[in-house]
Design a protein around this motif. Sequence first.
Motif, PDB file in Angstrom:
ATOM      1  N   ASP A 149     -87.675  35.684 -14.532  1.00  0.00           N
ATOM      2  CA  ASP A 149     -88.274  36.840 -14.312  1.00  0.00           C
ATOM      3  C   ASP A 149     -87.098  38.352 -13.803  1.00  0.00           C
ATOM      4  N   GLY A 150     -87.103  38.864 -14.817  1.00  0.00           N
ATOM      5  CA  GLY A 150     -85.499  40.396 -14.623  1.00  0.00           C
ATOM      6  C   GLY A 150     -85.791  40.430 -13.078  1.00  0.00           C
ATOM      7  N   ALA A 151     -87.169  41.141 -12.591  1.00  0.00           N
ATOM      8  CA  ALA A 151     -86.549  41.739 -11.417  1.00  0.00           C
ATOM      9  C   ALA A 151     -85.870  40.602 -10.189  1.00  0.00           C
ATOM     10  N   ARG A 152     -86.573  39.171 -10.029  1.00  0.00           N
ATOM     11  CA  ARG A 152     -86.754  38.706  -9.500  1.00  0.00           C
ATOM     12  C   ARG A 152     -85.593  38.510  -9.619  1.00  0.00           C
ATOM     13  N   LEU A 153     -84.539  37.746 -10.894  1.00  0.00           N
ATOM     14  CA  LEU A 153     -83.436  37.803 -10.552  1.00  0.00           C
ATOM     15  C   LEU A 153     -82.644  38.716 -10.034  1.00  0.00           C
ATOM     16  N   ALA A 154     -82.964  40.146 -10.894  1.00  0.00           N
ATOM     17  CA  ALA A 154     -82.188  41.392  -9.982  1.00  0.00           C
ATOM     18  C   ALA A 154     -81.872  41.347  -8.579  1.00  0.00           C
ATOM     19  N   ALA A 155     -82.879  40.738  -7.767  1.00  0.00           N
ATOM     20  CA  ALA A 155     -83.204  40.684  -6.533  1.00  0.00           C
ATOM     21  C   ALA A 155     -82.033  39.606  -5.939  1.00  0.00           C
ATOM     22  N   LEU A 156     -81.936  38.262  -6.558  1.00  0.00           N
ATOM     23  CA  LEU A 156     -81.434  37.078  -6.076  1.00  0.00           C
ATOM     24  C   LEU A 156     -79.801  37.795  -6.060  1.00  0.00           C
ATOM     25  N   PHE A 157     -79.276  38.332  -7.228  1.00  0.00           N
ATOM     26  CA  PHE A 157     -77.838  38.686  -6.599  1.00  0.00           C
ATOM     27  C   PHE A 157     -77.922  39.365  -6.420  1.00  0.00           C
ATOM     28  N   ARG A 158     -79.172  40.441  -5.848  1.00  0.00           N
ATOM     29  CA  ARG A 158     -78.340  41.735  -4.929  1.00  0.00           C
ATOM     30  C   ARG A 158     -78.468  40.811  -3.881  1.00  0.00           C
ATOM     31  N   GLU A 159     -79.324  39.967  -3.459  1.00  0.00           N
ATOM     32  CA  GLU A 159     -79.191  39.510  -1.981  1.00  0.00           C
ATOM     33  C   GLU A 159     -77.519  39.329  -1.998  1.00  0.00           C
ATOM     34  N   ARG A 160     -77.115  37.723  -3.126  1.00  0.00           N
ATOM     35  CA  ARG A 160     -75.500  37.009  -2.958  1.00  0.00           C
ATOM     36  C   ARG A 160     -75.125  37.787  -3.349  1.00  0.00           C
ATOM     37  N   LEU A 161     -75.107  39.228  -3.525  1.00  0.00           N
ATOM     38  CA  LEU A 161     -73.839  39.742  -3.280  1.00  0.00           C
ATOM     39  C   LEU A 161     -73.275  40.489  -1.991  1.00  0.00           C
ATOM     40  N   GLU A 162     -74.712  40.512  -1.352  1.00  0.00           N
ATOM     41  CA  GLU A 162     -74.625  40.964  -0.499  1.00  0.00           C
ATOM     42  C   GLU A 162     -74.270  40.454   0.554  1.00  0.00           C
ATOM     43  N   ALA A 163     -73.832  38.694   0.442  1.00  0.00           N
ATOM     44  CA  ALA A 163     -73.891  37.922   1.542  1.00  0.00           C
ATOM     45  C   ALA A 163     -72.572  37.806   1.547  1.00  0.00           C
ATOM     46  N   LEU A 164     -71.686  37.648   0.474  1.00  0.00           N
ATOM     47  CA  LEU A 164     -70.655  37.625  -0.365  1.00  0.00           C
ATOM     48  C   LEU A 164     -69.488  37.694   1.767  1.00  0.00           C
ATOM     49  N   ALA A 165     -68.682  37.073   2.153  1.00  0.00           N
ATOM     50  CA  ALA A 165     -67.896  37.105   2.818  1.00  0.00           C
ATOM     51  C   ALA A 165     -66.839  38.356   2.415  1.00  0.00           C
ATOM     52  N   ASP A 166     -66.094  37.907   1.247  1.00  0.00           N
ATOM     53  CA  ASP A 166     -64.881  38.495   0.919  1.00  0.00           C
ATOM     54  C   ASP A 166     -66.188  39.675  -0.494  1.00  0.00           C
ATOM     55  N   PRO A 167     -66.675  40.326  -0.257  1.00  0.00           N
ATOM     56  CA  PRO A 167     -66.711  41.873  -1.025  1.00  0.00           C
ATOM     57  C   PRO A 167     -66.214  41.959  -2.238  1.00  0.00           C
ATOM     58  N   LEU A 168     -67.132  41.949  -3.013  1.00  0.00           N
ATOM     59  CA  LEU A 168     -66.430  42.524  -4.511  1.00  0.00           C
ATOM     60  C   LEU A 168     -65.393  43.311  -4.395  1.00  0.00           C
ATOM     61  N   ASP A 169     -64.624  43.898  -5.004  1.00  0.00           N
ATOM     62  CA  ASP A 169     -63.161  44.535  -4.843  1.00  0.00           C
ATOM     63  C   ASP A 169     -63.144  44.635  -6.636  1.00  0.00           C
ATOM     64  N   PRO A 170     -63.905  46.204  -7.421  1.00  0.00           N
ATOM     65  CA  PRO A 170     -63.284  46.385  -8.395  1.00  0.00           C
ATOM     66  C   PRO A 170     -61.973  46.985  -8.916  1.00  0.00           C
ATOM     67  N   GLY A 171     -60.891  47.030  -8.206  1.00  0.00           N
ATOM     68  CA  GLY A 171     -59.225  47.778  -8.151  1.00  0.00           C
ATOM     69  C   GLY A 171     -59.426  48.601  -8.691  1.00  0.00           C
ATOM     70  N   PHE A 172     -59.140  48.016 -10.378  1.00  0.00           N
ATOM     71  CA  PHE A 172     -59.091  49.433 -11.442  1.00  0.00           C
ATOM     72  C   PHE A 172     -59.906  49.278 -12.495  1.00  0.00           C
ATOM     73  N   GLY A 173     -60.447  48.688 -12.180  1.00  0.00           N
ATOM     74  CA  GLY A 173     -61.766  49.396 -12.461  1.00  0.00           C
ATOM     75  C   GLY A 173     -62.457  47.842 -13.290  1.00  0.00           C
ATOM     76  N   TYR A 174     -63.713  46.865 -13.595  1.00  0.00           N
ATOM     77  CA  TYR A 174     -64.114  46.350 -14.793  1.00  0.00           C
ATOM     78  C   TYR A 174     -63.911  46.663 -16.205  1.00  0.00           C
ATOM     79  N   ASP A 175     -63.881  45.367 -16.641  1.00  0.00           N
ATOM     80  CA  ASP A 175     -63.838  45.696 -18.319  1.00  0.00           C
ATOM     81  C   ASP A 175     -64.901  45.178 -19.130  1.00  0.00           C
ATOM     82  N   VAL A 176     -65.397  44.169 -18.022  1.00  0.00           N
ATOM     83  CA  VAL A 176     -66.263  42.787 -19.055  1.00  0.00           C
ATOM     84  C   VAL A 176     -67.659  43.194 -17.073  1.00  0.00           C
TER      85      VAL A 176
END
Length: 535
Positions: A317-344
């Motif tokens: 289920d695409g919506a459930r999978l997107a929600a799962l990763f949304r929860e996972r990213l919000e719970a990271l102790a070390d948040p995402l840092d794009p730095g100079f940007g993502y290529d892929v």
Amino acid sequence: MPDASSRRLAALFLPRLPTDRLHRSRRGRRMSSAGAAPADPPLVTVEVKANARRLAAVDAAAARLGLHPGLTLADAQARVPKIEAVEADAAADATLLAAIASWCERWTPFVAVSGPDGIVLDITGCAHLFGGEADLLSAMTERLAATGLTACGAVAGTARAALALAHWRPGRVVLAGGEREAVAPLPVEALGLDAEAARSLSYLGLVRIGDIAGKPRAALAARFGSALVERLDELCGAASPPISPLNPLPVYVAERRFAEPMGDEATARAVLADLARDLTGVLERHGEGGRRFEAAFFRSDGAVRRVAAGTAAPLRDGARLAALFRERLEALADPLDPGFGYDVIRLSVTAAEPLAATQSGFDAEPDGAGLDQLVDILSARLGPRRVTCLAALDSHIPERAAVRVPAQKTWRSRETRAQTSLAHDWAEPAAADAPLTRPPALFPAPEPVETLAEVPDGPPLRFRWRRVLHEVARAEGPERIAPEWWTALDGNRPGLTRDYFRVEDTEGRRFWLYREGTYGRETSAPRWFLHGLFP
């Protein structure tokens, strides 16, 4: 997996990895400090070899001055007094090489580390996405050079041929079947043999691969061993041994590439949601559902961030999978840092299971899909090791009859169990009005009690627990549980026989006690323990 004749492998050789690592580290410190720094002297790394301190690696400046690996430090300092010598750190070099290999997965998920300074990429079927093998090879070396890493590359049909060409003839792209002709001018050192074997070959006038490629294999094996023949076949393209990738290969992949680095985190999450819908469409076409997923964010500066998520049941289920990763990213102790940007940005399925489509009727009872989703969300938010359930074990010892495990590994809703033919390993529950034969919960460890029994093998008349005396009004039992004798085969003590009693005191409180050891046969002084309480 393609056969050996159609397989295409690219190899990257990093000849100055140790000194490049040191230069990159110093460059980072300079960028964080104000003011210009003087030019660095030639840099070398040193290790003890053959009872002498010798150069292990040299940078470009030292190489231009005639220094090379293997030279003693004393000779190097006599030739170039103003060199900087740093102790070699093989562990730090290996860590950097693994990070580079992980970053190279932007081109293909099949990447392997070869030796202390080589990387092999299986580019079979994917080179056309980057303009062809030559353009792909140029892109790899140029991107690494932009990050301060010296890299040479080549493409061939076997890993050993590609690595040898990257080392001795960088930039070559050998067509399928042309490995023997391409490696013929290479020195015998390209075989990777020990120094004694290389000297023996040179003594016989065999200094090039072409000099020995046409010799009888039996004679070569008898004189130099089978290793020479095996490596010669790999160089000439006659054999292609298996390669172990750095990371497990994904089952399905969906990715998005950006013409310019993208540094907006909200856009990155939106892209991840789009990839989730694309990936679930692929899963549906194959009749499968994902159990483990991984999102990979490739930054333009070479850093790679991976975020994994699991599910309790197969999911597409695409919506459930997107929600799962949304929860996972919000719970990271070390948040995402794009730095100079993502290529892929890539979303992968690392484990999948068959999942048949189901159709529920209007009068169907609600299934356990909501519970499956709750387990996934809680595991993503709190961590899979903090959301647990009990799994049954094949043991008669009460405290060993169940174990606490991550819920996503064992949880199945009723309908999911039916679809996957999973047997329920718990005993069938008793009727709702039937009395409990065992407490619903046990103490973490049985607690010792002092008892008085009418006969040594009879139920207790009274017992003292936690300094409180209880008079027994009623008792049922015993329920005898013999020790697990097979544990003695592993060198462990099997324990003593237990006789369990359900007792009730004069105030109506019910207890579950057991006597450890049979009187006269296993011990002369059995001990009593309280294992649980009845509600």
